[in-house]
Scaffold this motif. Structure first.
Motif, PDB file in Angstrom:
ATOM      1  N   ARG B  50       0.740  -1.284  -0.031  1.00  0.00           N
ATOM      2  CA  ARG B  50       0.025   0.064  -0.103  1.00  0.00           C
ATOM      3  C   ARG B  50       0.954   1.306  -0.060  1.00  0.00           C
ATOM      4  NH1 ARG B  50       1.892   1.894   4.081  1.00  0.00           N
ATOM      5  NH2 ARG B  50       1.904   1.113   6.209  1.00  0.00           N
ATOM      6  N   ILE B  93      -7.279   1.375  -4.564  1.00  0.00           N
ATOM      7  CA  ILE B  93      -7.416   1.497  -3.267  1.00  0.00           C
ATOM      8  C   ILE B  93      -7.316   0.083  -2.611  1.00  0.00           C
ATOM      9  CG2 ILE B  93      -8.645   2.691  -1.382  1.00  0.00           C
ATOM     10  CD1 ILE B  93     -10.280   3.938  -3.571  1.00  0.00           C
ATOM     11  N   ARG B  94      -6.229   0.042  -1.497  1.00  0.00           N
ATOM     12  CA  ARG B  94      -6.245  -1.113  -0.990  1.00  0.00           C
ATOM     13  C   ARG B  94      -7.326  -1.132   0.076  1.00  0.00           C
ATOM     14  NH1 ARG B  94      -2.779  -0.508  -4.240  1.00  0.00           N
ATOM     15  NH2 ARG B  94      -0.561  -1.827  -4.177  1.00  0.00           N
ATOM     16  N   PRO B  95      -7.669  -2.612   0.392  1.00  0.00           N
ATOM     17  CA  PRO B  95      -8.837  -3.010   1.284  1.00  0.00           C
ATOM     18  C   PRO B  95      -8.662  -2.081   2.644  1.00  0.00           C
ATOM     19  CG  PRO B  95      -8.163  -4.779   0.197  1.00  0.00           C
ATOM     20  CD  PRO B  95      -7.203  -3.827   0.021  1.00  0.00           C
ATOM     21  N   ASP B  97      -7.947   0.822   3.226  1.00  0.00           N
ATOM     22  CA  ASP B  97      -8.132   2.467   2.932  1.00  0.00           C
ATOM     23  C   ASP B  97      -9.661   2.227   2.472  1.00  0.00           C
ATOM     24  OD1 ASP B  97      -5.835   3.328   3.480  1.00  0.00           O
ATOM     25  OD2 ASP B  97      -4.786   3.391   1.531  1.00  0.00           O
ATOM     26  N   LEU B  98     -10.034   1.001   1.714  1.00  0.00           N
ATOM     27  CA  LEU B  98     -11.788   1.309   1.824  1.00  0.00           C
ATOM     28  C   LEU B  98     -12.293   1.008   3.018  1.00  0.00           C
ATOM     29  CD1 LEU B  98     -11.727  -1.577  -1.383  1.00  0.00           C
ATOM     30  CD2 LEU B  98     -12.217   0.944  -1.539  1.00  0.00           C
ATOM     31  N   LEU B 126     -15.105   4.353  -6.441  1.00  0.00           N
ATOM     32  CA  LEU B 126     -13.846   3.892  -5.726  1.00  0.00           C
ATOM     33  C   LEU B 126     -13.548   2.463  -6.411  1.00  0.00           C
ATOM     34  CD1 LEU B 126     -15.039   4.801  -2.058  1.00  0.00           C
ATOM     35  CD2 LEU B 126     -13.729   6.129  -3.590  1.00  0.00           C
ATOM     36  N   GLY B 128     -11.480  -0.639  -5.926  1.00  0.00           N
ATOM     37  CA  GLY B 128     -10.303  -1.283  -5.032  1.00  0.00           C
ATOM     38  C   GLY B 128      -9.287  -2.013  -5.562  1.00  0.00           C
ATOM     39  N   CYS B 131      -4.677  -6.389  -2.156  1.00  0.00           N
ATOM     40  CA  CYS B 131      -3.516  -6.360  -1.536  1.00  0.00           C
ATOM     41  C   CYS B 131      -2.658  -7.659  -1.846  1.00  0.00           C
ATOM     42  CB  CYS B 131      -3.662  -5.631  -0.156  1.00  0.00           C
ATOM     43  SG  CYS B 131      -1.963  -5.013   0.470  1.00  0.00           S
ATOM     44  N   THR B 150     -13.975  -6.440  -0.089  1.00  0.00           N
ATOM     45  CA  THR B 150     -14.163  -5.426  -1.072  1.00  0.00           C
ATOM     46  C   THR B 150     -15.227  -4.603  -0.228  1.00  0.00           C
ATOM     47  OG1 THR B 150     -16.264  -7.048  -1.158  1.00  0.00           O
ATOM     48  CG2 THR B 150     -14.357  -7.225  -2.633  1.00  0.00           C
ATOM     49  N   SER B 153     -15.904  -0.760  -1.752  1.00  0.00           N
ATOM     50  CA  SER B 153     -15.473  -0.501  -3.144  1.00  0.00           C
ATOM     51  C   SER B 153     -16.737  -0.428  -4.217  1.00  0.00           C
ATOM     52  CB  SER B 153     -14.403  -1.410  -3.708  1.00  0.00           C
ATOM     53  OG  SER B 153     -15.122  -2.723  -3.657  1.00  0.00           O
ATOM     54  N   MET B 156     -14.033  -4.135  -7.596  1.00  0.00           N
ATOM     55  CA  MET B 156     -12.795  -4.453  -6.956  1.00  0.00           C
ATOM     56  C   MET B 156     -11.755  -5.082  -8.064  1.00  0.00           C
ATOM     57  SD  MET B 156     -11.744  -4.656  -3.825  1.00  0.00           S
ATOM     58  CE  MET B 156     -10.073  -5.222  -3.001  1.00  0.00           C
TER      59      MET B 156
END
Lengths: 286, 346
Positions: B50, B93-95, B97-98, B126, B128, B131, B150, B153, B156
């Motif tokens: 990330r 966007i990594r999980p 940050d989601l 958004l 996702g 990661c 997910t 998001s 994804m």
């Protein structure tokens, strides 16, 4: 999208009273009549007042909800915003957001009880709202006691109202000034007839009685509150029947800016009104 | 809705998306840090750990005007709200940050809705990205999260070698895929397996593990413990932990005048680690010590938002630890809390 919760109402200053050194009361009317119509509040709630260009400050609404069409606030000059506010004149416009926070449980917990107000210095305005609310519904309550003190005679706010309450048969008013506060060299311009001594001491020496039919509302500087709470318990007031109104620094008033919390208790959202039983469960971050 | 996006098609997708929105994605900055920035197409980095900075700033801006005011010479005041309506697509966007954005969405809703943030969320798509590789300080699994979650998001994506496996999650996301259907390919039956493969390998690579979920509703019991001083003694109150935290929502509000007659009312990120954060006008300060402020940050994340919203306001991204100039580790604090809680229960 819903309305913008950060946008203030525009209010016109229609009256200004000098209460004490550096302390003023503004009477404010809504610029837009339709906003005045929609507006209502309860005793104990507060608002954020803005001096455009300087920012916002948080004060209680000092007028009673039983007196409609206007609000009043009383503030002491303490920083940038209050300095700009203090320089404003009748006819000037300021911003107001609110009402925010909870309120005193008047109907649920105060009706039919003896009510004792204990206030110190600039702590009277948050309680004054409730005092007038109580007096305007006087027959709903038993005895009404008001114990109010300040450092000096000069520092007493709402002097006209103190005279008015003094004259009323249905109100027991006890006023006091700290030792020396009654002397002309400390700015006292009258022949002081009230007590001389600190609020908690004067309260303890009074004829006011605690008990399960008695509710106390306390507001003032932290040190006064601390001693007063102990005395009230000694006088037989139960912690559930002792109320105060908390203050912490606020920027939003609506639980978002993150600084007024005392543990998980957000003063703006869950307070400012709290009873001693609940307060004693919180950490000392106030 | 399941699709494939061939990796060589990524830049044409971004070009297409840029026609009616700003596209924001992780890129390498000239400071050699990975950050979310508006992109053209080729520079996007959809691999590795990330980013150092979260995309929070595109939802909750570091500083934003809330309204402009003008005061005419006659004294008449007018207030004009700032209102952005720009569309944005945030990609990669990594999980963790989601989860943070989901938290912010709930936090800024409720009785008083923060229209600035909620409007920005409405105007955002958004995207996702599962990661594949944790950073040294990552501990998302400790919070019960996973590198392939997910939640939050609209779409994804997951790296499947030569292509990205793409899954439409919300109506908004599915519509974006539908509008660009010539760029995507149909997915194959077992494409979804990439998610469980990534989950397995990434979770295995996470170094830091402590079961924070087992501490739910118990962290408060460490309030009066002596663990805080150990960390506050070295803390320099810089607030880097809070500014880099994807769930830190606190702000300051102030006015600034451009001239005698006009100016703006704005807000800006603020930090609970600053002495002035809670300083009263009277000079009194309810959290005057570094110890109290450090405890406030930890209590807020692991107890107060549990009380208020039934969730931790930590996603386990580990950025607070990564950016701390004196090496205070959130995992170390949590381990100390666990010890206090465990001892208290004995």
């Amino acid at each position: 999208m819903s309305e913008n919760v950060y946008k203030p109402f525009l209010m016109e200053i229609v009256d200004i009273k000098e209460e004490a050194p550096n302390t003023k009361t503004f009477k404010l009317n809504f610029k837009k009549p339709e906003e005045a119509k929609k507006f209502s509040f309860k005793a104990g709630q507060f608002g954020l007042y803005s001096a455009f260009g300087s920012g916002e400050s948080t004060f209680c609404i000092a007028s009673s909800p039983t007196r409609k069409d206007y609000i009043e606030c009383t503030f002491r000059i303490a920083g940038r915003v209050t300095t700009q506010l203090a320089n404003m004149n009748i006819g000037d416009t300021l911003g107001f957001r609110g009402p925010y926070g909870n309120s005193f449980p008047i109907e649920e917990k105060f009706y039919g009880k003896n009510i004792t107000f204990v206030a110190g210095g600039i702590g009277l305005p948050p309680v004054r709202c409730l005092i007038w609310n109580t007096l305007d519904l006087r027959d709903k309550f038993k005895d009404v006691n008001i114990v109010y003190g300040a450092r000096t005679y000069q520092d007493l706010v709402y002097k006209n109202e103190l005279n008015e309450w003094e004259k009323r048969e249905d109100v027991n008013l006890i006023t006091t000034v700290d030792p020396g506060g009654e002397k002309p060299e400390n700015g006292c311009t009258v022949d002081w007839k009230g007590h001389v001594g600190f609020v908690p001491t004067v309260l303890e020496e009074s004829n006011i009685k605690g008990g399960k039919d008695s509710v106390a509302i306390v507001c003032g500087p932290p040190i006064m509150i601390k001693f007063t709470l102990a005395i009230l318990e000694k006088m037989g007031f139960s912690p559930e029947n002792i109320y105060t109104t908390l203050e912490n620094k606020m920027k939003c008033g609506i639980g978002k800016c993150g600084r007024c919390n005392v543990g998980n208790f957000y003063v703006c959202k869950h307070g400012p009104v709290i009873n001693l039983a609940d307060l004693s469960k919180l950490p000392q971050e106030y | 809705m399941r699709k494939r996006l061939q990796k060589q098609k990524l830049s044409s997708l971004i070009k297409k998306l840029k026609e009616d929105a700003t596209v924001i994605a992780p890129v390498m900055t000239d400071k050699n840090e990975v950050d979310f920035l508006p992109v053209n197409s080729e520079e996007v980095i959809l691999s590795g750990a990330r980013s150092l900075y979260s995309p929070k700033k595109y939802i909750f801006k570091q500083s934003e005007s809330m309204y402009d005011y003008t005061i005419q010479d006659s004294g008449k005041v007018t207030v004009k709200e700032s209102c952005e309506n720009e569309k944005q697509i945030i990609m990669g966007i990594r999980p963790c940050d989601l989860h943070a954005i989901e938290y912010m969405k709930e936090f800024y809703s409720g009785k008083y809705k923060d229209s600035y943030i909620l409007r920005r969320l409405e105007n955002s798509v958004l995207i996702g990205l599962a990661c594949t590789e944790p950073s040294t300080n990552c501990f998302c699994t400790s919070l019960g999260n996973s590198p392939v979650d997910t939640d939050g998001s609209d779409i994804m994506m997951a790296d499947a070698g030569s292509f990205y496996f793409v899954k439409g999650i919300t109506e908004k996301g599915k519509k974006l895929i539908e509008n660009n259907k010539d760029i995507f390919e149909d997915s194959q039956e077992d494409d979804e397996r990439v998610l469980s493969d990534i989950k397995e390998s990434c979770e295995k690579a996470i170094l830091e593990k402590i079961d924070v979920t087992a501490l739910k509703n118990k962290v408060g019991s460490a309030y009066n413990s002596d663990i805080w001083k150990k960390y506050s003694d070295i803390c320099v109150n810089c607030g880097a932990c809070t500014f880099n935290c994807p769930t830190c929502t606190c702000f300051d509000v102030a006015d600034t005048s451009r001239s005698k007659n006009e100016g703006c009312h704005y807000r800006t990120w603020d930090t609970c680690q600053n002495f002035a954060f809670t300083l009263h006008a009277s000079g009194h300060n309810p959290r005057s010590t570094s110890e109290e402020r450090l405890r406030q940050r930890v209590m807020h994340k692991y107890q107060y938002t549990v009380d208020q919203m039934d969730q931790f306001s930590c996603t386990g991204c580990g950025r607070c630890t990564q950016v701390c100039p004196v090496g205070i580790s959130m995992i170390a604090i949590l381990k100390d809390i666990k010890e206090v809680v465990d001892n208290g229960e004995e």
